[in-house]
Design a protein around this motif. Structure first.
Motif, PDB file in Angstrom:
ATOM      1  N   ARG A 151      -1.838   6.041   5.455  1.00  0.00           N
ATOM      2  CA  ARG A 151      -3.123   5.446   6.655  1.00  0.00           C
ATOM      3  C   ARG A 151      -3.208   4.312   6.526  1.00  0.00           C
ATOM      4  O   ARG A 151      -3.073   3.348   7.474  1.00  0.00           O
ATOM      5  N   HIS A 152      -3.322   3.651   5.301  1.00  0.00           N
ATOM      6  CA  HIS A 152      -3.701   2.133   5.211  1.00  0.00           C
ATOM      7  C   HIS A 152      -2.490   1.372   5.542  1.00  0.00           C
ATOM      8  O   HIS A 152      -2.514   0.178   6.208  1.00  0.00           O
ATOM      9  N   VAL A 180       0.798  -1.236  -0.147  1.00  0.00           N
ATOM     10  CA  VAL A 180       0.053  -0.209  -0.004  1.00  0.00           C
ATOM     11  C   VAL A 180       0.883   1.272   0.095  1.00  0.00           C
ATOM     12  O   VAL A 180       1.964   1.562   0.608  1.00  0.00           O
ATOM     13  N   ASP A 190      -0.705   4.178   0.269  1.00  0.00           N
ATOM     14  CA  ASP A 190      -1.461   5.286   1.463  1.00  0.00           C
ATOM     15  C   ASP A 190      -0.722   5.063   2.871  1.00  0.00           C
ATOM     16  O   ASP A 190      -0.910   4.019   3.307  1.00  0.00           O
TER      17      ASP A 190
END
Ligand code: ADP
Length: 505
Positions: free
Chosen positions: A316-317, A312, A314
């Protein structure tokens, strides 16, 4: 000293001569009496004028110490004044007094006499003297006192006592027997003891009795008897032989108590133990199944979380994926520990006990936890005595225990703290390994629940990671290795966990 001693002034003529007896016969009679009894004469005021040798011997006084005294010199204090009053009133009225008196010896001891005191009157019927004749009955009185004490004990004890002769006939049964079997003692006396046993046991009992011809015979065991009404009384009986003065067996005693309660208690205990063992086995099987079942999906979760974390973009992810991984790792630890505990508890985990080189094992453990200590800037010191040290242990399991105690000491220490592992030989054939820290310590009231599985005390609320199973596993393992584990701790000051194992000789 003559057996018969006549004080100056003593006149046998003062005795009323029984018809047909001359004075010479009387003297002989007195001489015979003197051999048999304790004799004294007192004047009409009660002052002693004559005592024979037996009197001196039993009282412990010299003759000179007694002559001129009153008999009160011998008072024991065991009788009421009324007895002496009755005695004096009787003899001064010219009648013979008979009774039992307890006297005190010069040395303070007491003796009992059966006494006859006879007033002697002169020709005018005036009482001149009192002749006392006594027999020593101290042994009899003491035997009576003992026997009454014994019969009180026998009647008050809860223990059943039956005495029978060598033919098996009951000669004595105490109150407890009456209560246990429901028969009156008078009903049992004279009957065969075997009559109070179930028919199937009677013959065996009679044969046993016939074999009890030696005084050292003793038997103890469960014996069923029959109560009045026919139901069974299960006793724990202790049977033995009573010998007479010549050492020959004369009686057989059976001391027994109700055994049914004890048997029931033992059966209940066995049943409770079996239930607990079954429940524990069921719990172990359940935990091990659940743990196995959890592992497969958990591996999938962990694998995909790792892929996610790598792939990932991102941030946050990515952090979510890391959370999944951290929680997953904790879950894996928990499952592994649970599986381990159930394996140890169910006994499926066989230990291989050998002589384990302690210094080597400690070295391995310290290097394994060094990084963990360094991460928290905790100093890790060891102190071992000189020379080779071998303990009786399972090498893998000992390492597991030491690693658990060391990692706990580090986990529950403050940043930049000190942890020290010491090895000592207390001199009891054991080796003690103690691991001390200066960390958070444990509250005294929490110490008793320290080794319980899943009990993390306050650790979870402090945000310190763990499963709460490590110490439970360590305790079980140390005990399986015939060792002991313990702790001393002060809240806020630190803890010392220790284990003791046998030296491998
Ligand atoms: P875990 O450390 O995984 O929680 P353990 O069974 O090893 O499980 O320990 C049980 C609990 O005992 C811990 O949660 C902690 O509260 C307490 N404990 C163990 N070692 C120490 C220590 N050295 N100092 C203070 N508390 C400790």
């Amino acid at each position: 000293m003559n057996a018969f001693y006549i004080e100056p002034g003593f006149t046998p003529s003062a005795f009323p001569t029984p018809s047909g007896l001359g004075r010479a016969d009387l003297a002989k009679t007195i001489m015979a009496l003197d051999h048999h009894a304790i004799v004294s004469i007192a004047d009409r005021q009660g002052v002693i004028t004559h005592v024979n040798d037996r009197f001196c011997a039993i009282s412990g006084y010299e003759r000179d110490e007694l002559i001129g005294q009153r008999h009160s010199i011998l008072k024991s204090g065991r009788h009421d004044a009324a007895l002496y009053k009755d005695l004096w009133t009787t003899i001064t009225a010219g009648r013979v007094w008979q009774g039992v008196i307890c006297n005190r010896r010069k040395n303070g001891g007491v003796y009992w006499v059966q006494s006859t005191i006879m007033p002697i009157a002169d020709d005018q019927g005036e009482i001149q003297e009192f002749v006392s004749v006594r027999t020593d009955i101290t042994d009899r009185v003491q035997a009576q006192a003992h026997s009454s004490l014994l019969s009180q004990v026998l009647n008050q004890t809860e223990e059943c006592v039956v005495v029978m002769d060598l033919d098996g006939r009951v000669v004595y049964a105490n109150r407890a027997v009456e209560q246990a079997l429901g028969f009156k003692a008078s009903h049992m006396q004279g009957r065969q003891f075997a009559e109070f046993l179930p028919p199937a046991l009677r013959r065996r009992c009679q044969m046993r009795l016939q074999n009890m011809r030696t005084c050292d015979f003793r038997w103890q065991g469960q014996l069923t008897m029959v109560r009045e009404g026919g139901d069974h009384f299960i006793s724990l009986s202790r049977v033995g032989v009573v010998a007479n003065a010549a050492g020959l067996p004369t009686y057989v005693f059976n001391l027994f108590s109700d055994y049914a309660g004890e048997l029931k208690r033992q059966a209940d205990l066995r049943y409770a133990k079996e239930c607990a063992e079954q429940a524990s086995a069921a719990k172990s099987i359940f935990l091990s199944h659940v743990s196995h079942e959890l592992r497969t999906p958990l591996n999938a979760v962990m694998g995909f979380a790792q892929l996610l974390a790598m792939g990932v973009g991102d941030a946050r992810h990515a952090s979510f994926a890391r959370e999944i991984l951290t929680a997953g790792r904790h879950l894996v630890c928990l499952i592994d520990d649970m599986l381990d505990l159930t394996k140890i508890e169910s006994g499926h985990d066989a230990l291989t006990m050998t002589g384990v080189d302690l210094a080597h094992t400690i070295g391995e453990c310290v290097s394994l936890v060094q990084a963990m200590a360094d991460a928290r800037r905790i100093s890790l010191a060891t102190s071992l005595p000189e020379g080779a040290l071998r303990v009786k242990a399972d090498a893998v399991r000992l390492k597991q225990v030491l690693l658990n105690l060391l990692s706990n000491a580090i986990k529950y220490s403050h940043e930049m703290g000190d942890v020290c592992l010491r090895v000592v030989q207390p001199g009891n054939g054991r080796i003690r390994v103690s691991i001390s820290d200066k960390g958070i310590g444990i509250k005294p009231e929490q110490l008793p629940s320290l080794f319980e599985p899943f009990n993390r005390l306050d650790a979870a609320s402090r945000g310190i990671e763990g499963t709460g199973i490590g110490l439970a596993i360590s305790k079980k393992l140390v005990e399986k290795m015939a060792g002991t584990i313990g702790v001393s701790s002060e809240q806020g000051q630190g803890s010392t966990f220790w284990i003791e194992l046998d030296i491998f000789a």
